[in-house]
Design an enzyme around this catalytic site. Sequence first.
Site, PDB file in Angstrom:
ATOM      1  N   ARG A 174       0.671  -1.466  -0.041  1.00  0.00           N
ATOM      2  CA  ARG A 174       0.138  -0.006  -0.020  1.00  0.00           C
ATOM      3  C   ARG A 174       0.506   1.083   0.334  1.00  0.00           C
ATOM      4  NH1 ARG A 174      -3.079  -3.165  -1.474  1.00  0.00           N
ATOM      5  NH2 ARG A 174      -5.094  -3.598  -0.380  1.00  0.00           N
ATOM      6  N   SER A 193     -11.161  -0.710   1.554  1.00  0.00           N
ATOM      7  CA  SER A 193     -10.767  -1.201   2.956  1.00  0.00           C
ATOM      8  C   SER A 193     -10.311   0.384   4.169  1.00  0.00           C
ATOM      9  CB  SER A 193      -9.661  -1.354   2.660  1.00  0.00           C
ATOM     10  OG  SER A 193      -9.647  -3.055   2.731  1.00  0.00           O
ATOM     11  N   GLU A 226      -5.337   3.403   6.068  1.00  0.00           N
ATOM     12  CA  GLU A 226      -5.580   2.637   3.965  1.00  0.00           C
ATOM     13  C   GLU A 226      -6.130   3.923   3.319  1.00  0.00           C
ATOM     14  OE1 GLU A 226      -6.967  -0.540   1.122  1.00  0.00           O
ATOM     15  OE2 GLU A 226      -5.899  -1.388   2.895  1.00  0.00           O
TER      16      GLU A 226
END
EC number: 1.3.1.98
Length: 308
Positions: A170, A219, A301
Amino acid sequence: MDSIAYTPRGTLSRNRPLADLTWLRVGGPADWFFQPADAEDLAALLAALPAGVAVFPMGVGSNLIVRDGGIRAVVIRLGRGFNAIEVQTGEGRVRAGAAALDAHVARRAAEAGLDLTFLRTIPGSIGGAVRMNAGCYGSYTADHLIEVEAVLRTGERVVIPAADLHLAYRSSTLPEGAVLTAATFRAERGEPAALEARMAEQIAKRDASQPTKERSAGSTFRNPAGFSSTGRADDVHDLKAWKVIDEAGMRGARRGGAQMSAMHSNFLINTGGATAQDLEGLGEDVRKKVLQTQGISLEWEIMRVGEY
């Protein structure tokens, strides 16, 4: 900054509200909002901006909370001039504009017998997928990316090899203020019908476990384990974000119009009328409770930008 010393061919506006451009439908205005006509238009505007003016590249708003006070920057959102998809079947390559939707790229590649099926269920556009090294079912953007095209904050147009982006879970290391304009991927060959069937299965699995009909931003937190779900039968859930949120008793938790989804506890949703402060505040409530109960510090995130 009261004016910009360049008249673009694209659209340039002041104090543009951003809430309608994000999946969560919250947030204040951008000082300036620019939709360039093409890469040349983008480069010229960036070159004309004073060095101290902040630039924020914005995708389709699928992974973003814009705070209620808005953004003190020139927000750049790429549109139709940046969404072309070129499939080079013989070379096993796909070049996609940064504004091309991940799902569209996966489908176009599959039609040509190239496997980028991991992109099918990832919300958002290619620019965001590269920036966040998006992935699912054990495959990541980093596994396929060859190079990206970008315009630097100075207005210089460059090609950056994937290795120079230092893609990790990420994350990536793009130059500050750089705007991605396109990306080139390598893909394995496969039978179009089989690739289509795999994507249909992924969509069905996603829709059965995630609140895809709600206003969410995908998410909310990164998995503490440091990798995405693989989708395999032997996948472990001990350090998945949803599992630690459940164990902290925060599934379904609310603040104002914000809620942690009862269907999937790592999805932050706007149930109606939520402010950015409600959403970010609930996320921080969850982080605090998980830290208190399990000693785990969840990392966001979803990107949060702008002023409170």
